[in-house]
Design an enzyme around this catalytic site. Structure first.
Site, mmCIF file in Angstrom:
data_model
loop_
_atom_site.group_PDB
_atom_site.id
_atom_site.type_symbol
_atom_site.label_atom_id
_atom_site.label_comp_id
_atom_site.label_asym_id
_atom_site.label_seq_id
_atom_site.Cartn_x
_atom_site.Cartn_y
_atom_site.Cartn_z
ATOM 1 N N TRP A 166 2.068 -1.038 9.244
ATOM 2 C CA TRP A 166 2.722 0.263 9.162
ATOM 3 C C TRP A 166 3.958 0.182 10.037
ATOM 4 O O TRP A 166 3.837 0.051 11.257
ATOM 5 C CB TRP A 166 1.789 1.391 9.645
ATOM 6 C CG TRP A 166 2.427 2.728 9.409
ATOM 7 C CD1 TRP A 166 3.253 3.417 10.259
ATOM 8 C CD2 TRP A 166 2.330 3.512 8.217
ATOM 9 N NE1 TRP A 166 3.678 4.570 9.666
ATOM 10 C CE2 TRP A 166 3.129 4.649 8.416
ATOM 11 C CE3 TRP A 166 1.669 3.371 7.004
ATOM 12 C CZ2 TRP A 166 3.256 5.644 7.443
ATOM 13 C CZ3 TRP A 166 1.801 4.346 6.048
ATOM 14 C CH2 TRP A 166 2.584 5.479 6.277
ATOM 15 N N TYR A 184 -4.678 1.525 15.513
ATOM 16 C CA TYR A 184 -3.473 1.398 16.325
ATOM 17 C C TYR A 184 -3.769 1.246 17.811
ATOM 18 O O TYR A 184 -3.060 0.549 18.513
ATOM 19 C CB TYR A 184 -2.585 2.639 16.148
ATOM 20 C CG TYR A 184 -1.987 2.819 14.789
ATOM 21 C CD1 TYR A 184 -0.702 2.355 14.507
ATOM 22 C CD2 TYR A 184 -2.677 3.459 13.768
ATOM 23 C CE1 TYR A 184 -0.125 2.526 13.249
ATOM 24 C CE2 TYR A 184 -2.120 3.633 12.507
ATOM 25 C CZ TYR A 184 -0.850 3.166 12.258
ATOM 26 O OH TYR A 184 -0.291 3.337 11.008
ATOM 27 N N PHE A 192 8.435 3.448 13.161
ATOM 28 C CA PHE A 192 7.423 2.405 13.006
ATOM 29 C C PHE A 192 7.892 1.268 12.097
ATOM 30 O O PHE A 192 7.131 0.337 11.843
ATOM 31 C CB PHE A 192 6.147 3.001 12.392
ATOM 32 C CG PHE A 192 5.197 3.608 13.370
ATOM 33 C CD1 PHE A 192 4.162 2.863 13.919
ATOM 34 C CD2 PHE A 192 5.311 4.940 13.734
ATOM 35 C CE1 PHE A 192 3.266 3.428 14.818
ATOM 36 C CE2 PHE A 192 4.418 5.521 14.628
ATOM 37 C CZ PHE A 192 3.388 4.764 15.169
ATOM 38 N N ASN A 224 -6.896 9.064 2.326
ATOM 39 C CA ASN A 224 -6.449 8.460 3.579
ATOM 40 C C ASN A 224 -6.828 9.330 4.766
ATOM 41 O O ASN A 224 -6.526 10.528 4.800
ATOM 42 C CB ASN A 224 -4.933 8.275 3.580
ATOM 43 C CG ASN A 224 -4.419 7.709 4.895
ATOM 44 O OD1 ASN A 224 -4.531 6.515 5.142
ATOM 45 N ND2 ASN A 224 -3.887 8.563 5.761
ATOM 46 N N GLU A 225 -7.506 8.730 5.730
ATOM 47 C CA GLU A 225 -7.817 9.354 7.020
ATOM 48 C C GLU A 225 -8.300 10.799 6.897
ATOM 49 O O GLU A 225 -7.696 11.720 7.482
ATOM 50 C CB GLU A 225 -6.609 9.288 7.945
ATOM 51 C CG GLU A 225 -6.223 7.875 8.340
ATOM 52 C CD GLU A 225 -5.110 7.835 9.383
ATOM 53 O OE1 GLU A 225 -4.587 8.907 9.766
ATOM 54 O OE2 GLU A 225 -4.764 6.725 9.828
ATOM 55 N N ARG A 247 0.855 -1.181 0.000
ATOM 56 C CA ARG A 247 0.000 0.000 0.000
ATOM 57 C C ARG A 247 0.898 1.241 0.000
ATOM 58 O O ARG A 247 1.694 1.445 0.918
ATOM 59 C CB ARG A 247 -0.916 0.010 1.224
ATOM 60 C CG ARG A 247 -1.792 1.262 1.239
ATOM 61 C CD ARG A 247 -2.774 1.319 2.407
ATOM 62 N NE ARG A 247 -3.415 2.640 2.355
ATOM 63 C CZ ARG A 247 -3.412 3.522 3.339
ATOM 64 N NH1 ARG A 247 -2.846 3.238 4.497
ATOM 65 N NH2 ARG A 247 -3.985 4.702 3.186
ATOM 66 N N GLU A 270 7.485 10.896 10.277
ATOM 67 C CA GLU A 270 6.209 10.703 10.972
ATOM 68 C C GLU A 270 5.543 12.037 11.302
ATOM 69 O O GLU A 270 5.301 12.378 12.462
ATOM 70 C CB GLU A 270 6.408 9.855 12.232
ATOM 71 C CG GLU A 270 6.454 8.370 11.964
ATOM 72 C CD GLU A 270 5.155 7.817 11.396
ATOM 73 O OE1 GLU A 270 4.086 8.407 11.665
ATOM 74 O OE2 GLU A 270 5.205 6.805 10.674
ATOM 75 N N TRP A 271 5.246 12.813 10.241
ATOM 76 C CA TRP A 271 4.455 14.025 10.352
ATOM 77 C C TRP A 271 4.969 14.962 11.444
ATOM 78 O O TRP A 271 6.112 15.357 11.418
ATOM 79 C CB TRP A 271 2.977 13.669 10.524
ATOM 80 C CG TRP A 271 2.491 12.716 9.476
ATOM 81 C CD1 TRP A 271 2.063 11.435 9.663
ATOM 82 C CD2 TRP A 271 2.407 12.933 8.049
ATOM 83 N NE1 TRP A 271 1.714 10.847 8.463
ATOM 84 C CE2 TRP A 271 1.913 11.739 7.462
ATOM 85 C CE3 TRP A 271 2.698 14.020 7.220
ATOM 86 C CZ2 TRP A 271 1.710 11.612 6.085
ATOM 87 C CZ3 TRP A 271 2.491 13.893 5.847
ATOM 88 C CH2 TRP A 271 2.003 12.716 5.295
ATOM 89 N N ASN A 294 -7.489 1.932 9.510
ATOM 90 C CA ASN A 294 -6.198 2.195 10.146
ATOM 91 C C ASN A 294 -6.411 2.177 11.647
ATOM 92 O O ASN A 294 -7.000 3.096 12.213
ATOM 93 C CB ASN A 294 -5.653 3.563 9.725
ATOM 94 C CG ASN A 294 -5.195 3.590 8.281
ATOM 95 O OD1 ASN A 294 -5.219 2.580 7.590
ATOM 96 N ND2 ASN A 294 -4.778 4.759 7.820
#
Length: 531
Positions: free
Chosen positions: A476, A354, A492, A210-211, A120, A483-484, A352
């Site tokens: 992921w 977590y 990760f 996405n999200e 993905r 990571e943003w 998604n």
């Protein structure tokens, strides 16, 4: 980094011996906690995962590609945002990231070694259309994704492609404030058309967005992501309205999604034979207590976070809880838009997942401020602790608590609410803040990640055994990446990335995942042909 210096001194054979010893000790511990999910698979029928199940890894364009201004790519909103001082915790950006743009062949090789049958990834909108509809299509961008898709297919790895994973051309923000304007619906449709036409002969799984719930909350409610809009009471923003902007942006995201789905259904799907869906961030919310008030708060939390988008897309209307609380602040769909929503829908839900939170009532009860506690969030406070006891094991990432049973509950909730629409677990993974004093052994021997993945996959298997139509699972992430808001400090990856050298090093979790896939998907699908 210490890891780079130390790893250079290790002879390959010594490193291999260390890895193997680590593998044996970790495998024994991990498998003893998974109810023999993968060790006792003596036949295909004994696995809860069907033979055509997709086991994959996931990344996104801004987080791994780098090459932010190469080969005709335009600036994205994240390119601009990360270059503003103070926006990213460690001061880094995605200019280089993992440099997958240049190292994609190596990364495809890493996937082949693990044995995944799907990858993905997302396409950079600004790499294809640097100026949106207002400029030319960038052929070099199209050529890059052609090369990546073909490289995957040669190895029997199914592309699972997201059209936008938070990054959009900055041009759209500058021209008309992007998701706050209905104009973006036509821009997104135009972009989707290019991708469907160019890649749809080989891509059979499409994700529109996405999200969108995360993009809206962080970009328009609390303002910590681009375009940094919020009210003063919600964050440190110079402009924005946290009580209205999130719902306007969400409305346009939903309608942009359905425009792309309608296009795919009417113009491409019959000929290309693919499927199209949307990916949502899906937190499981447990009632803080057995009281009716907290049970209602948990349902409101889901409605204001997840069902906010899925209800309109699948059921053609916003959740009743949102209508009752928000009133006129919640936009309305026209009759034409309602019909468009009901007619097109989606082929699958991307999940998604977590972590999990408690939801505590703030509607009927007095409640301290915090995430979820306001009117715009449904008056349901998100908390991790109850009477000093955590909902799950703490990690070094402030929002991530280990609660594997949350995945089974989340999947079951979606199954029941949306008539068991097919699902893919499009992200699930374990992050940790890297300790600068970590040794090579510490970095490679990620037993906590192995334990996390094994326990969550065990939880997923329970949901599948109970009838949930789940068709794939993606870890992921393939690599440590940008990571943003956290930058490069949160890791990760199944593979460690030394950001100084960009060397990839396989972690124990990659070896564990390889073994798990081999045990649960013994017959790898044949290599797909490149049309």
């Amino acid at each position: 980094m210490e890891f780079a210096a130390e790893s250079c001194l290790l002879h390959k054979s010594v490193f291999f011996i260390i890895l193997m010893s680590l593998c044996l000790s970790a495998f024994m511990g991990a498998y003893s906690r998974t109810e023999n999910l993968s060790m006792n698979q003596n036949s295909e029928s004994s696995s809860p995962f069907p033979s055509n199940f997709l086991f994959g890894t996931a990344t996104s364009s801004y987080q791994v590609e780098g090459a932010f201004s190469s080969d005709g790519k335009g600036l994205s909103n994240w390119d601009v945002f990360t270059h503003k001082p103070g926006k990213i915790m460690d001061g880094t950006n995605g200019d280089i990231a993992d440099d997958e743009y240049h190292q994609y062949q190596e990364d495809v090789g890493l996937m082949e070694e693990i044995g995944v049958n799907s990858y993905r990834f997302s396409i950079s909108w600004a790499r294809i259309l640097p100026k949106g509809r207002f400029g030319k299509v960038n052929k070099q961008g199209l050529d890059y994704y052609d090369r990546l898709i073909n490289a995957l297919l040669r190895k029997g790895i199914e592309p699972f492609v997201t059209l936008t994973h938070f990054d959009i051309p900055q041009e759209l923000e500058d021209r008309y404030q992007s998701w706050l304007s209905p104009k973006i619906q036509e821009d997104f449709k135009y972009y989707a058309d290019i991708c469907f036409k160019k890649f749809g002969d080989r891509v059979k799984y499409w994700v529109t967005i996405n999200e969108p719930n995360v993009a809206v909350i962080r970009g328009y409610r609390i303002g910590i992501w681009p375009p940094s809009r919020c009210s003063a009471s919600f964050g440190n923003c110079s402009h924005g309205n946290s009580e209205k902007d999130p719902f306007v942006a969400a409305h346009n995201l939903i309608l942009s999604h359905v425009s792309a789905v309608q296009l795919y259904r009417t113009k491409y799907q019959k000929k290309q034979g693919g499927e199209i869906g949307i990916v949502m961030d899906a937190i499981w919310f447990e009632p803080f207590s057995n009281s009716l008030e907290d049970k209602l708060a948990a349902e409101r939390a889901q409605s204001f976070f997840l069902n906010w988008f899925l209800d309109p897309i699948i059921l053609g209307k916003y959740p009743s809880e949102m209508k009752e609380i928000l009133g006129q602040d919640l936009p309305e769909f026209s009759k034409y838009e309602v019909e468009k929503l009901k007619k097109n829908g989606i082929d699958f839900i991307g999940v998604n997942h977590y972590t999990s939170y408690y939801a505590k009532d703030c509607f009927f009860s007095e409640c301290e401020p915090g995430s979820g506690a306001s009117k715009t969030e449904g008056f349901a406070l998100y908390v991790h602790d109850k009477n000093g006891i955590s909902l799950g094991d703490k990690t070094t990432v402030d929002w991530l608590y280990v609660r594997p049973q949350g995945l089974e509950k989340m999947v079951t909730y979606l199954k029941e609410r949306y008539n068991n629409l097919p699902m893919f677990i499009t992200e699930n993974g374990y992050g940790e803040v890297e300790d600068p004093n970590s040794t090579t052994r510490d970095i490679v021997n990620d037993v906590q990640r192995v334990n996390y993945l094994s326990s969550y996959l065990n939880s997923l298997a329970k949901a599948i055994r109970k009838g949930a139509d789940v068709r794939g699972y993606f870890v992921w992430s393939l690599l440590d990446n940008f990571e943003w808001k956290y930058g490069e400090n949160v890791r990760f990856g199944l593979h460690h990335v030394d950001y100084g050298t960009l060397n990839r090093t396989r972690r124990l979790s990659a070896l564990w995942y390889k073994h798990f896939i081999a045990q649960n998907l013994p017959h790898k699908p044949p290599t797909l042909s490149i049309l």
